[in-house]
Design a protein around this motif. Structure first.
Motif, mmCIF file in Angstrom:
data_model
loop_
_atom_site.group_PDB
_atom_site.id
_atom_site.type_symbol
_atom_site.label_atom_id
_atom_site.label_comp_id
_atom_site.label_asym_id
_atom_site.label_seq_id
_atom_site.Cartn_x
_atom_site.Cartn_y
_atom_site.Cartn_z
ATOM 1 N N UNK A 37 39.628 29.578 27.849
ATOM 2 C CA UNK A 37 38.675 30.703 27.868
ATOM 3 C C UNK A 37 38.416 31.217 29.118
ATOM 4 N N UNK A 38 38.602 30.617 30.474
ATOM 5 C CA UNK A 38 38.500 31.111 31.432
ATOM 6 C C UNK A 38 39.529 31.982 31.944
ATOM 7 N N UNK A 39 40.645 31.700 31.548
ATOM 8 C CA UNK A 39 41.801 32.526 31.641
ATOM 9 C C UNK A 39 41.677 33.743 30.903
ATOM 10 N N UNK A 40 41.149 33.897 29.722
ATOM 11 C CA UNK A 40 41.058 35.083 28.852
ATOM 12 C C UNK A 40 40.108 36.094 29.479
ATOM 13 N N UNK A 41 39.225 35.416 30.136
ATOM 14 C CA UNK A 41 38.037 36.309 30.885
ATOM 15 C C UNK A 41 38.522 37.216 31.662
ATOM 16 N N UNK A 42 39.530 37.004 32.514
ATOM 17 C CA UNK A 42 39.798 38.025 33.543
ATOM 18 C C UNK A 42 40.293 39.184 33.232
ATOM 19 N N UNK A 43 41.149 39.404 32.058
ATOM 20 C CA UNK A 43 41.411 40.823 31.791
ATOM 21 C C UNK A 43 40.455 41.672 31.039
ATOM 22 N N UNK A 44 39.366 40.738 30.351
ATOM 23 C CA UNK A 44 38.651 41.558 29.762
ATOM 24 C C UNK A 44 37.504 42.074 30.814
ATOM 25 N N UNK A 45 37.182 41.255 31.895
ATOM 26 C CA UNK A 45 36.256 41.811 32.788
ATOM 27 C C UNK A 45 36.570 42.680 33.797
ATOM 28 N N UNK A 46 37.747 42.495 34.401
ATOM 29 C CA UNK A 46 37.970 43.487 35.396
ATOM 30 C C UNK A 46 39.493 44.288 35.119
ATOM 31 N N UNK A 47 40.217 44.136 34.216
ATOM 32 C CA UNK A 47 41.362 44.510 33.665
ATOM 33 C C UNK A 47 41.087 46.077 33.937
ATOM 34 N N UNK A 48 40.259 46.842 33.076
ATOM 35 C CA UNK A 48 39.925 48.055 33.154
ATOM 36 C C UNK A 48 39.640 48.641 34.394
ATOM 37 N N UNK A 49 38.879 48.099 35.061
ATOM 38 C CA UNK A 49 38.418 48.495 36.274
ATOM 39 C C UNK A 49 39.518 48.495 37.372
ATOM 40 N N UNK A 50 40.289 47.349 37.355
ATOM 41 C CA UNK A 50 41.592 47.243 38.232
ATOM 42 C C UNK A 50 42.343 48.496 37.853
ATOM 43 N N UNK A 51 42.627 48.955 36.652
ATOM 44 C CA UNK A 51 43.568 50.214 36.398
ATOM 45 C C UNK A 51 42.836 51.474 36.855
ATOM 46 N N UNK A 52 41.527 51.402 36.706
ATOM 47 C CA UNK A 52 40.888 52.605 36.990
ATOM 48 C C UNK A 52 40.936 52.849 38.518
ATOM 49 N N UNK A 53 40.735 51.748 39.285
ATOM 50 C CA UNK A 53 40.977 51.935 40.778
ATOM 51 C C UNK A 53 42.407 52.122 41.171
ATOM 52 N N UNK A 54 43.435 51.850 40.527
ATOM 53 C CA UNK A 54 44.764 52.141 40.920
ATOM 54 C C UNK A 54 44.941 53.610 40.660
ATOM 55 N N UNK A 55 44.420 53.919 39.624
ATOM 56 C CA UNK A 55 45.060 55.348 39.007
ATOM 57 C C UNK A 55 44.110 56.350 39.403
ATOM 58 N N UNK A 56 42.813 56.062 39.641
ATOM 59 C CA UNK A 56 41.903 57.230 39.760
ATOM 60 C C UNK A 56 41.461 57.887 38.652
ATOM 61 N N UNK A 57 41.516 57.260 37.376
ATOM 62 C CA UNK A 57 41.244 58.022 36.165
ATOM 63 C C UNK A 57 40.670 57.215 35.253
ATOM 64 N N UNK A 58 39.671 57.587 34.511
ATOM 65 C CA UNK A 58 39.282 56.634 33.336
ATOM 66 C C UNK A 58 39.826 56.845 32.032
ATOM 67 N N UNK A 59 40.808 57.938 32.035
ATOM 68 C CA UNK A 59 41.486 58.099 30.664
ATOM 69 C C UNK A 59 42.443 57.053 30.327
ATOM 70 N N UNK A 115 51.059 50.396 40.115
ATOM 71 C CA UNK A 115 50.645 50.540 38.429
ATOM 72 C C UNK A 115 51.694 49.880 37.466
ATOM 73 N N UNK A 116 52.959 50.315 37.833
ATOM 74 C CA UNK A 116 53.881 50.063 36.999
ATOM 75 C C UNK A 116 53.964 48.195 36.711
ATOM 76 N N UNK A 117 54.146 47.742 37.890
ATOM 77 C CA UNK A 117 53.985 46.191 37.713
ATOM 78 C C UNK A 117 52.689 45.774 37.210
ATOM 79 N N UNK A 118 51.721 46.241 37.384
ATOM 80 C CA UNK A 118 50.393 45.921 36.738
ATOM 81 C C UNK A 118 50.470 45.781 35.496
#
Length: 423
Positions: A37-59, A115-118
């Motif tokens: 359950x602790x492992x599952x939470x990472x992608x849910x909580x910060x996955x989208x924010x990490x991609x947004x930070x790398x790509x600079x886009x909400x899309x 981003x590709x490796x991400x």
């Protein structure tokens, strides 16, 4: 340990008594689910924010959710087939180990700002999510038919502790990651990698006897005594089974699609309204708690009142969640948390009811393989919801996404009514 031998035989290998074996299996699964359950939470909580930070886009902020959900689809097939041929223990342990490797890949991608490796690493990370869901089937393998809902719920509720604690560690793990030269947002994946690896170790060492293999062995004597059936009886049994699989899949697919779509964009929505990572983590923690904590009650309701009634309740609860998320002011953490709690509760209703429907319908000989394929459909639905959510929010708004998800959940009601009418 008390043993039982096949009926009508005087010799041969003895098998563990089913009841003590089931209790041991549930204890081991509970321990592994707390960790996963602790492992599952990472992608849910910060996955989208990490991609947004790398790509600079909400899309493309919904892409991480889509990728690790798509990865969970492939993992569901692999875990299901491995469980079918070798048992639940190697299947589940292997899936969690893959999730740990994916977490390590996300950390490397964040350090390299790639981003590709991400995206590749998130795809592999999805194996942990698939395995977390597949574990619920292991809890039901040895359960009596009238206790399957409660057995499934016992496994699911164990995810609550890790799932609630994990998102709230986003800030401290991020601070710790920065001391190691790792970007702040990737810190939670340090926790997920460790948690998934420990979950794999627990299962590999202690999930003995294997619940699926023992269930098959225990069923063999009964199968031999009832193997001669008339063609009409066999046809009736097959028809009954196929009638159960379809509504079970539909319930779980729609609940997954709606839940992932709204959940994925809620942290982004909060971030755009000035909320901190701590606030987002709190809302996601409430959501994950609602996904798993009500499981004992849901399991009892499913066994007591029937699978279809609780499945219908799932659709209505998801509708309420979508409406509240759409109407909640962007600066209201309380209302967003309440909306996400309803979203998690609706998902819980659908998952427990749908799992019981599938387990009732599929024979032991093909159970693990079929369950793996069912979870592929669930994962594809989640990937679709995650990917479409970012695109919809960029084109319209978060309230439109929430209302659309709530309305879509109503599609469960006519399908459930039609199934009940046929029965």
């Amino acid at each position: 340990m008390t043993t039982i031998a096949p009926a009508g035989t005087t010799a041969g290998p003895a098998m563990p008594d089913i009841a003590p074996a089931q209790r041991r299996v549930l204890r081991v699964l509970v321990a592994s689910q707390i960790l996963s359950g602790a492992g599952l939470a990472a992608g849910v909580t910060v996955g989208a924010l990490l991609a947004q930070d790398m790509l600079g886009s909400t899309t493309l902020a919904g892409l991480p959710s889509a990728l690790f959900t798509a990865g969970s689809a492939l993992a569901a097939v692999a875990v299901g087939r491995l469980s079918h041929t070798r048992g639940r223990r190697p299947g589940l342990a292997g899936g969690y180990l893959a999730g740990a490797l994916g977490s390590a890949g996300v950390i490397v991608a964040a350090v390299l700002n790639s981003p590709v490796l991400l995206f590749l690493a998130l795809f592999v990370y999805g194996a942990g999510s698939a395995t977390n869901l597949q574990a619920r089937y292991a809890g039901a393998d040895l359960a009596a038919p009238d206790r399957r809902g409660r057995a499934v719920s016992t496994v699911l509720v164990a995810t609550t502790l890790g799932g609630v604690v994990g998102p709230n560690l986003a800030a401290p793990t991020g601070t710790f990651a920065e001391t190691l030269g790792i970007p702040h947002l990737a810190g939670l994946f340090l926790l997920s990698g460790t948690a998934y690896a420990l979950a794999a170790l627990v299962l590999a060492l202690w999930l003995r006897p294997d619940p699926l293999l023992l269930a098959r062995a225990a069923a063999q004597p009964q199968t031999k005594t009832t193997s001669v059936q008339t063609p009409s009886a066999s046809a009736e049994k097959a028809e009954k089974a196929s009638g159960g699989v379809v509504p079970g899949v539909l319930v779980m697919v729609l609940t997954q699609l709606v839940m992932v779509a709204i959940m994925t964009m809620t942290p982004v929505h909060m971030h755009d309204h000035g909320h901190s990572t701590v606030a987002s983590g709190l809302v996601i923690a409430v959501h994950i708690g609602a996904m798993y904590l009500p499981s004992p009650l849901t399991g009892w309701l499913v066994d007591r009142w029937g699978r279809m009634k609780i499945a219908a309740a799932s659709g209505l609860t998801l509708l309420a969640a979508g409406v509240l998320a759409a109407l909640a002011p962007g600066d209201s953490v309380v209302l967003l948390a309440l909306a996400l709690a309803l979203l998690g509760l609706g998902w819980n209703f659908g998952l427990v009811a749908g799992t019981a429907i599938i387990t009732d319908a599929v024979p032991l000989a093909t159970r693990a393989k079929t369950q793996g394929l069912v979870d592929v459909a669930i994962a594809i639905a989640g990937a679709t919801g995650g990917m479409a959510s970012g695109i919809m929010v960029a084109a319209t708004s978060y309230p439109v996404l929430a209302l659309t998800g709530g309305a879509l959940s109503l599609a469960l009601l006519p399908a459930i009514a039609a199934t009940a009418h046929r029965r």
